[in-house]
Design an enzyme around this catalytic site. Structure first.
Site, mmCIF file in Angstrom:
data_model
loop_
_atom_site.group_PDB
_atom_site.id
_atom_site.type_symbol
_atom_site.label_atom_id
_atom_site.label_comp_id
_atom_site.label_asym_id
_atom_site.label_seq_id
_atom_site.Cartn_x
_atom_site.Cartn_y
_atom_site.Cartn_z
ATOM 1 N N THR A 166 56.487 39.928 49.801
ATOM 2 C CA THR A 166 55.512 40.667 50.607
ATOM 3 C C THR A 166 55.717 40.417 52.098
ATOM 4 O O THR A 166 55.286 41.221 52.917
ATOM 5 C CB THR A 166 54.069 40.297 50.215
ATOM 6 N N VAL A 209 43.520 45.002 41.490
ATOM 7 C CA VAL A 209 42.738 43.934 40.864
ATOM 8 C C VAL A 209 41.959 43.161 41.911
ATOM 9 O O VAL A 209 40.834 42.707 41.672
ATOM 10 C CB VAL A 209 43.670 42.994 40.075
ATOM 11 N N ARG A 227 29.761 39.248 30.451
ATOM 12 C CA ARG A 227 30.272 37.878 30.486
ATOM 13 C C ARG A 227 29.152 36.844 30.614
ATOM 14 O O ARG A 227 28.040 37.150 31.024
ATOM 15 C CB ARG A 227 31.232 37.703 31.659
ATOM 16 N N ILE A 276 38.187 48.379 39.895
ATOM 17 C CA ILE A 276 36.946 47.948 39.255
ATOM 18 C C ILE A 276 36.741 46.466 39.544
ATOM 19 O O ILE A 276 37.633 45.655 39.294
ATOM 20 C CB ILE A 276 37.013 48.208 37.734
ATOM 21 N N LYS A 309 27.917 37.680 38.309
ATOM 22 C CA LYS A 309 28.001 38.688 39.364
ATOM 23 C C LYS A 309 26.710 38.728 40.175
ATOM 24 O O LYS A 309 25.893 37.824 40.124
ATOM 25 C CB LYS A 309 28.323 40.055 38.757
ATOM 26 N N HIS A 356 30.894 36.904 46.798
ATOM 27 C CA HIS A 356 31.796 37.792 47.549
ATOM 28 C C HIS A 356 31.216 38.085 48.936
ATOM 29 O O HIS A 356 31.099 39.243 49.348
ATOM 30 C CB HIS A 356 32.041 39.094 46.777
ATOM 31 N N LEU A 396 36.543 43.594 36.211
ATOM 32 C CA LEU A 396 37.518 43.871 35.164
ATOM 33 C C LEU A 396 37.446 42.911 33.965
ATOM 34 O O LEU A 396 37.573 43.355 32.819
ATOM 35 C CB LEU A 396 38.931 43.845 35.755
#
Length: 343
Positions: free
Chosen positions: A207, A253, A11, A292, A71, A89, A295
């Site tokens: 949920t 996901v 990407r 993953i 990333k 992250h 994705l």
């Protein structure tokens, strides 16, 4: 904009047509050469970008420059001095978060985490979520059919949709998408529909009052929630051996493994392109998980164009400053402060 060091990351945070718009607005943009980016380097040169060697950002540009990526950074340099924009992250208690934050602390650099570009109501303004959901659900369908092969290779939506085309194997298959009202959930539902599977769609109310029997009665589960606080687990380890379980494939996901926000504490590591599936239970009632954490790179061109369209106007506002970037910077500073408190 730097080359992505992860081998299968194709990407780009900014695509050539949007790079042209930034340059027309007076931005100086340098793009590193990349052997794997889905958009060839010459397309950036043709719209006016300066071109730099792959991996040169650490030494070739001033510390005051913004370094844009998707990333994680490579392990070197250990001290980060620039102003970085990428998905760090690093704020949810992930295992690698303290190490990354200490690299910024040591070098005096700054992280503008793309996950924390939020509007005044706390909604994310740029995300690859739709394509993450689409790819994750697609892999789950292919695994359920016995058609998923490894290692994975990137493709287009057209090609992936062709592989998902309904066949005899789609009859009677049931699927549940948790977080169906969000970006990722919407992508997952679209992929399942393309495969001839009309999913059950759960939102926040579902949920809160989780029907575990109904969850376990599906063939496929796609977890696409984006939570900022811990929630009760959707599936527990004890339920893996529940005799009621029809569930055979999970696509996580969200991939909050290692964090207290993980709603699927039934596995302890992400999967990858070489080994996309982890078998949690074997015969006679197998259960597989796909987790993953990049994705959307399975559909890199479409995912990048959608992301870049949202990002490039925000990049323009970096020159004047904005509340959006101020909020993003505040999240980074709070994370650094938590390190000082032993966090």
């Amino acid at each position: 904009m730097r080359h992505e060091s992860r081998r299968n990351e194709r990407r780009a945070a900014l695509v050539p047509e949007d790079a042209r718009k930034l340059i027309a607005s007076g931005v100086h943009l340098t793009v590193e050469e990349s052997s794997q980016r889905v958009f060839p380097t010459h397309e950036y040169a043709e719209v006016g970008c300066a071109i730099a060697p792959q991996g040169s950002w650490g030494s070739a540009c001033p510390a005051t420059d913004y370094v844009l990526g998707v990333k994680e950074l490579p392990d070197e340099p250990t001290e980060l001095t620039h102003r970085h924009i990428f998905f760090g992250h690093a704020y949810k208690g992930q295992e690698e978060a303290p190490r990354l934050l200490r690299r910024f602390e040591a070098g005096g650099g700054t992280l503008f985490d793309l996950e924390h570009i939020l509007d005044a109501e706390g909604r994310r303004m740029v995300a690859f979520g739709y394509w993450a959901g689409y790819a994750g659900a697609s892999l789950a369908v292919l695994q359920h059919r016995g058609e998923l092969t490894a290692p994975l290779v990137s493709s287009s939506r057209e090609e992936l949709s062709r592989r998902l085309a309904p066949g005899a194997a789609s009859g009677g298959v049931t699927a549940l998408v948790i977080g169906a009202d969000g970006r990722s959930g919407g992508g997952a539902c679209d992929a399942l529909s393309t495969a001839g599977i009309e999913p059950t769609r759960w939102g926040l109310d579902d949920t809160r009052n989780l029907d575990r029997g109904a969850l376990l009665a599906n063939d496929i589960l796609v977890n696409a929630i984006a939570s900022c606080r811990p929630v009760p687990p959707f599936v527990t380890k004890a339920e893996l051996d529940d005799e009621r379980r029809r569930l055979s494939v999970i696509a996580d996901v969200t991939c909050d493994v290692g964090s207290e926000l993980n709603a699927l504490p039934i596995y302890d590591r992400v999967t990858d392109w070489v080994n996309p599936v982890e078998r949690l239970r074997g015969d006679p009632r197998p259960l597989d998980i796909i987790a993953i954490d990049n994705l959307p790179s399975l559909i890199p061109a479409e995912a990048s164009r959608a992301f870049s369209a949202d990002l490039w106007p925000l990049l323009l506002s970096l020159r004047e400053g904005s509340e959006v970037w101020d909020r993003c910077l505040g999240a980074f500073r709070r994370a650094l402060a938590s390190l000082g408190e032993g966090g």
